[in-house]
Design a protein around this motif. Structure first.
Motif, PDB file in Angstrom:
ATOM      1  N   TRP A  17       0.837  -1.208   0.000  1.00 56.83           N
ATOM      2  CA  TRP A  17       0.000   0.000   0.000  1.00 56.83           C
ATOM      3  C   TRP A  17       0.871   1.257   0.000  1.00 56.83           C
ATOM      4  CZ3 TRP A  17      -3.232  -1.854   4.827  1.00 56.83           C
ATOM      5  CH2 TRP A  17      -4.082  -2.898   4.449  1.00 56.83           C
ATOM      6  N   PRO A  23      -4.831   3.641  -5.120  1.00 54.24           N
ATOM      7  CA  PRO A  23      -6.076   3.833  -4.358  1.00 54.24           C
ATOM      8  C   PRO A  23      -6.659   2.495  -3.893  1.00 54.24           C
ATOM      9  CG  PRO A  23      -6.367   4.443  -6.678  1.00 54.24           C
ATOM     10  CD  PRO A  23      -4.919   4.102  -6.504  1.00 54.24           C
ATOM     11  N   PHE A  24      -7.316   2.526  -2.759  1.00 52.44           N
ATOM     12  CA  PHE A  24      -8.053   1.341  -2.314  1.00 52.44           C
ATOM     13  C   PHE A  24      -9.276   1.157  -3.210  1.00 52.44           C
ATOM     14  CE2 PHE A  24      -5.910   2.610   1.740  1.00 52.44           C
ATOM     15  CZ  PHE A  24      -5.185   1.440   1.933  1.00 52.44           C
ATOM     16  N   ASN A  26     -13.371  -0.675  -3.397  1.00 49.70           N
ATOM     17  CA  ASN A  26     -14.681  -0.248  -2.913  1.00 49.70           C
ATOM     18  C   ASN A  26     -14.825  -0.490  -1.412  1.00 49.70           C
ATOM     19  OD1 ASN A  26     -15.653  -3.005  -2.411  1.00 49.70           O
ATOM     20  ND2 ASN A  26     -15.516  -3.186  -4.650  1.00 49.70           N
ATOM     21  N   LEU A  30     -12.436  -2.917   0.994  1.00 53.30           N
ATOM     22  CA  LEU A  30     -11.524  -2.314   1.966  1.00 53.30           C
ATOM     23  C   LEU A  30     -11.909  -2.625   3.399  1.00 53.30           C
ATOM     24  CD1 LEU A  30      -9.173  -0.434   2.726  1.00 53.30           C
ATOM     25  CD2 LEU A  30     -10.809   1.464   2.726  1.00 53.30           C
ATOM     26  N   ILE A 110     -18.313   6.148   0.343  1.00 52.27           N
ATOM     27  CA  ILE A 110     -16.995   5.581   0.681  1.00 52.27           C
ATOM     28  C   ILE A 110     -16.227   5.219  -0.587  1.00 52.27           C
ATOM     29  CG2 ILE A 110     -15.841   3.556   1.681  1.00 52.27           C
ATOM     30  CD1 ILE A 110     -18.055   3.604   3.872  1.00 52.27           C
ATOM     31  N   THR A 111     -16.922   4.559  -1.501  1.00 47.99           N
ATOM     32  CA  THR A 111     -16.243   4.107  -2.707  1.00 47.99           C
ATOM     33  C   THR A 111     -15.748   5.301  -3.532  1.00 47.99           C
ATOM     34  OG1 THR A 111     -17.583   2.101  -2.637  1.00 47.99           O
ATOM     35  CG2 THR A 111     -16.495   2.593  -4.734  1.00 47.99           C
ATOM     36  N   LEU A 114     -12.665   6.825  -1.845  1.00 51.66           N
ATOM     37  CA  LEU A 114     -11.450   6.014  -2.010  1.00 51.66           C
ATOM     38  C   LEU A 114     -10.748   6.285  -3.340  1.00 51.66           C
ATOM     39  CD1 LEU A 114     -12.577   2.592  -0.469  1.00 51.66           C
ATOM     40  CD2 LEU A 114     -11.226   4.421   0.590  1.00 51.66           C
ATOM     41  N   PHE A 119      -7.567   9.867  -0.068  1.00 50.91           N
ATOM     42  CA  PHE A 119      -7.771   8.552   0.563  1.00 50.91           C
ATOM     43  C   PHE A 119      -6.775   7.509   0.088  1.00 50.91           C
ATOM     44  CE2 PHE A 119     -11.531  10.681   1.915  1.00 50.91           C
ATOM     45  CZ  PHE A 119     -11.843  10.105   3.130  1.00 50.91           C
ATOM     46  N   ARG A 120      -5.729   7.964  -0.603  1.00 51.36           N
ATOM     47  CA  ARG A 120      -4.668   7.016  -0.946  1.00 51.36           C
ATOM     48  C   ARG A 120      -3.899   6.663   0.334  1.00 51.36           C
ATOM     49  NH1 ARG A 120      -2.576   6.879  -6.855  1.00 51.36           N
ATOM     50  NH2 ARG A 120      -4.298   7.940  -7.911  1.00 51.36           N
ATOM     51  N   LEU A 392      -7.711   1.511   8.106  1.00 46.53           N
ATOM     52  CA  LEU A 392      -8.491   2.694   8.463  1.00 46.53           C
ATOM     53  C   LEU A 392      -8.889   2.730   9.937  1.00 46.53           C
ATOM     54  CD1 LEU A 392      -8.672   2.757   5.287  1.00 46.53           C
ATOM     55  CD2 LEU A 392     -10.622   4.253   5.715  1.00 46.53           C
TER      56      LEU A 392
END
Lengths: 441, 441, 441
Positions: A17, A23-24, A26, A30, A110-111, A114, A119-120, A392
């Protein structure tokens, strides 16, 4: 206390990561799929893993997420509920409660988030105030991701501090899947002949040095029991020949693991790596689930664990070494007051890790403090670690630990057992200083 | 409750203090050197016993004391901290906190005070409000100090009541150092042939009577486990022959200890001595420390202890005797609710001793009450005992116990589970009456 | 919460009370003689069972009652005290405290009340707000009283819902008194040859169906340990032949009980009866008492109980069946956080019964909730059951459970771990809905 940086000396986040900073995916991918705390509870109430998308890539992630949302009441009173509520409110800014009705709202927002730069992985790492985080790798890992992170550090591209930890179970436990293949790979990576006992020890020394080059300050040992042994060289060589042979008896496997804990303690005394012992889980208790879904699916169950007799060989050899740090964890709370606090309150080499796994929870932490402090004090403990792959949730977990410790200290102040300034000092020690000192960070 | 006299029915003060009434020495010698709670914690943090003056008469006591003072923060949250704070403030009148900075002030003022008449043993005994205190002696002790105290009582020189207790481990445990020599001395003192089984039993009866003449109302048995056995005379004689022979097997040693607990219970039924059983410590866990510094250096570690199966032979023989009192202690808190409270809440001969050793602490006492009361009630417990050789801490220890018990009772009143007058009555029972009645004082 | 109807899915009231509706006898006969919580405590303090009228029909009940009254202080801090106080105040309307002085007043007023219609069993059942109560019968019981109750229901004479539960220990445990005679009677009642393994299984199926016809929704299994086994048909047949033979080894008896738990789980999957497992009591620990006064005289003592290894055979066969419900109880609280909560928080077939027997008490319930909730949640538990034959105490017991659960929920709300509306929902679930759902009532 809330604003102190996070020291995360033991955990299972994925170094790729932070190396790749991709990026993460959905919300379900995650937050739900990697979290066995979540899906074990859902499974216990008759919800199939397939429907949740576990081991079933064909499942619609939105549908899996809805199933989770509709059953969120199952988590009332659990730490998962506290962690998820924090993630939803603090990481993503939700101000409506998560439920079947708000499932899609959550999933979409959320998706979408991300996919944004904020949100990386590296951005979250910085935003969470993480001063240092340790991941956990096997000696068979080439540590390429860690090298990439260090290159990014060196180039000034990113300043986040991510270090590895040495987890040698795959080459220490003769009952580990593919043990002989692992030794072949161990030989290859270390340039030693890991099929001779002397070469095997040299391979460990070699890989430990490579791990230290990637920042490692600790090793981690996840054994079924806390058994240790201190064999003579001749005994150890003969045993090594047997456990690397075609058929390994359970007794030999246990004895080899036991002996290797003492060997590893000796290497730690030499190279300075802090040693962590995590015993007492009956892994993969559910045979059917293991066969169909594999490891780490919430079916590991704690068992009663003896430390007093089990650790005596290791402690007889190295327990009086003030230069060595062995951190003990347990899933058997009966050992807190009876065994672990008395041991850690005596042996210079021993310290107690925080309330672990199922006990990483408000009541679990309270039991840990109330059952260890009076005999071991605070300074034979090592602060909090999150032990998680749920990236998270890391700030939430540290936040819970800080709150519970502060509550415990407040109780001591209220009973006039400690001055307020001492509690204030200790609050910082428990949240920050002790972990840094114990893990040499 | 604070002003009630102190009943101390079980402890390890030195009767020579009260016989000779010589002044105590310096601060380190009185407060630090004999207190394994203190130096085990300091040792656990890498401080050498030599520097603390343990087993090292050449150490400068003022320097040892400074080391203790500089590390006083290690005791935050421990009962040692509460006891020492009481000793400093109440016994010596300090109103500044103990620390590295005030170390010399403390050392000097304490050492000076100890040279005054007000701090001689008998004066402190009187000042502390001790109504009666029991010491503990081996059957091989001639009880000369106790005779001297009784002479002082008879002559009107001093009225303090100091009694002995019969602790026969050195002649009951075949694994005790010098067991055969001990039996020779046992023969000599009793005028019986302690190398024949019949003579051995007669020697016990003889010495028990001598102890009763020196005020003893109890016996004390510190076994590794709670195992009891009830052998036939022929079996016992054969076993006795084996354990007094040149080589003793661990199984025979354990069986002999187990059998002797039942024999001792029988003698207690005859002579009225209350019987105390203290099982469950793994003595001298740290082999290196034992070799270099000897016994009682903070390296005894509790182990899991079974009572339900272990005590059945003794209870099968004597458990229904309402005229017998057997007081059980434990280092394994898991037995409180599961085994000890159910046993004591049924068998007429059984009572529960207070939270012991590592559990002689606020949280330990709370666990004891909350885990035993609902099944065994209060009246199958025997009040508090301090079990200490740290004479100056005795009032502090009783004070802590009274506060915790009163807090527990207050909780029951607040929840309307008991009337306030009942709690007031119980507070006196737990602090004073129960110990007096159970130990026949 | 106080006014919710009572669901009593597991208990030991006598169905003949509700079938015949005859008045209860005097105060001692109703309240003291059948309550082993009461007379075990009195016995532990040296009061003879004879004087209490236990196993001594010649004792004057008024004198036995006086003995109880004079010693009522022994119950301070115990749940018995709470239950009795409720019975005295709420069921009988007393407003003076029970004691030696009011003994006769209590005896007379209670005995007079019992002669009135308002205190007949059915009237009390109605007054107590019992929606449904389960009794427990052996497969050798012809269920005549249950048939009579159902006839009274059908005729409109009484609407109270009383159901049975299948407790097959007398025909499952080869060490049960009269095992072979029991099998003969089992054959007779079922019309199957219970001395062949196939016939024995058929007899169970037959009797289970009869029990279901009398309302049973559950089975109950009171084994010494939680051991389960999953033998092949050939192994099981051979074992059955041995345990029905003239001499049964303890190992065979244990293995047969273990195997039969798995067999019973399989039958539950077929016929839908909920399965309850109550392991871990050392029955009749006091041999002398057992010989002179028989079973159930307060001399059953809990022992350490393993679940993780013990249940694995049963769980390996049926643990993943969401259609099966196995409810686990324990007397060994160390298993709550370590074993039971992790198991119930994973396996679909498992649920946790409430705090049981010695732990059916305020502190016991608090430990249950604080040690199971964080890992198993609330929804893997099944609400409260009273497990009692002390009929008059049933409302008091449910009242205590509701209060303690509400207190626990209030703590979660106060710490902001749950919204108030969630706690309100859960309070009803824990007091009413969960028991109804888990036991299919």
């Amino acid at each position: 206390m809330a604003s102190l940086p996070i020291i995360s000396p033991h955990g299972h986040t994925d170094p790729s990561w932070f190396a790749g900073n991709a990026p993460f995916g959905n919300a379900a991918e995650l937050l739900l799929h990697p979290d066995h705390y979540l899906f074990r509870m859902l499974y216990s109430q008759g919800i199939s893993l397939d429907a949740l998308g576990i081991g079933n890539p064909g499942a619609d992630p939105r549908e899996s997420w809805r199933l989770f949302a509709r059953n969120y009441h199952l988590f009332r009173g659990t730490p998962s509920r506290m962690w998820m509520d924090w993630v939803f409110a603090d990481a993503f800014g939700f101000d409506v409660q998560f439920s079947g009705e708000t499932s899609d709202l959550y999933y979409d927002r959320i998706t979408e988030a991300l996919a944004t730069d904020a949100f990386r992985p590296r951005a979250l790492f910085d935003r969470f105030g993480i001063e240092v985080i340790a991941t956990t790798e096997s000696p068979l890992d080439t540590l390429g991701h860690h090298a990439a992170i260090r290159a990014a550090n060196a180039s000034g591209e990113w300043s986040g501090r991510v270090i590895t930890a040495y987890r040698p179970d795959p080459v220490v436990d003769p009952e580990f899947g593919g043990f002989r293949d692992n030794l072949a790979r161990f030989s290859e990576l270390s340039g030693e002949d890991a099929f001779s006992y002397a070469g095997y020890l040299a391979a460990h020394r070699n890989r430990r040095a490579c791990f230290e080059a990637m920042g490692a300050t600790s090793t981690d040992h996840g054994h079924p029991t806390a058994a240790t042994a201190d064999l003579s060289d001749a005994e150890a060589e003969a045993l090594f020949a047997r456990v690397t042979g075609p058929a390994v008896s359970p007794a030999d496997a246990e004895l080899f693991r036991a002996h290797m804990l003492t060997v590893m303690a000796g290497m730690s005394l030499d190279d300075g790596l802090v040693m962590q012992i995590h015993p007492g889980a009956f892994r993969n208790h559910n045979a059917w689930l293991f066969e169909h879904y594999g490891r780490d699916k919430g079916a590991d169950i704690p068992t009663g664990t003896d430390y007093v007799h089990a650790l005596r060989p290791l402690l007889g050899r190295y327990g009086n070494e003030a230069g060595l740090t062995v951190i003990l964890f347990t899933l058997d709370e009966t050992s807190y007051a009876r065994e672990l606090a008395p041991l850690a309150g005596h042996y210079p080499a021993l310290k107690l890790g925080p309330a672990w796994w199922f006990h990483d929870s408000p009541e679990g932490m309270r039991r840990f403090r109330s059952q260890t402090t009076e005999t071991a004090g605070f300074y034979n403990t090592v602060g909090f670690n999150d032990d998680t792959r749920a990236f998270l949730s890391i700030p939430a977990r540290h936040d819970v630990a800080r709150r519970i410790d502060c509550g415990f200290l407040a109780g001591l102040v209220a009973e006039h057992r400690m001055a307020e300034w001492e509690a204030a000092e200790l609050a910082i020690d428990l949240s920050y200083n002790l972990a840094k000192a114990a893990y040499k960070l």
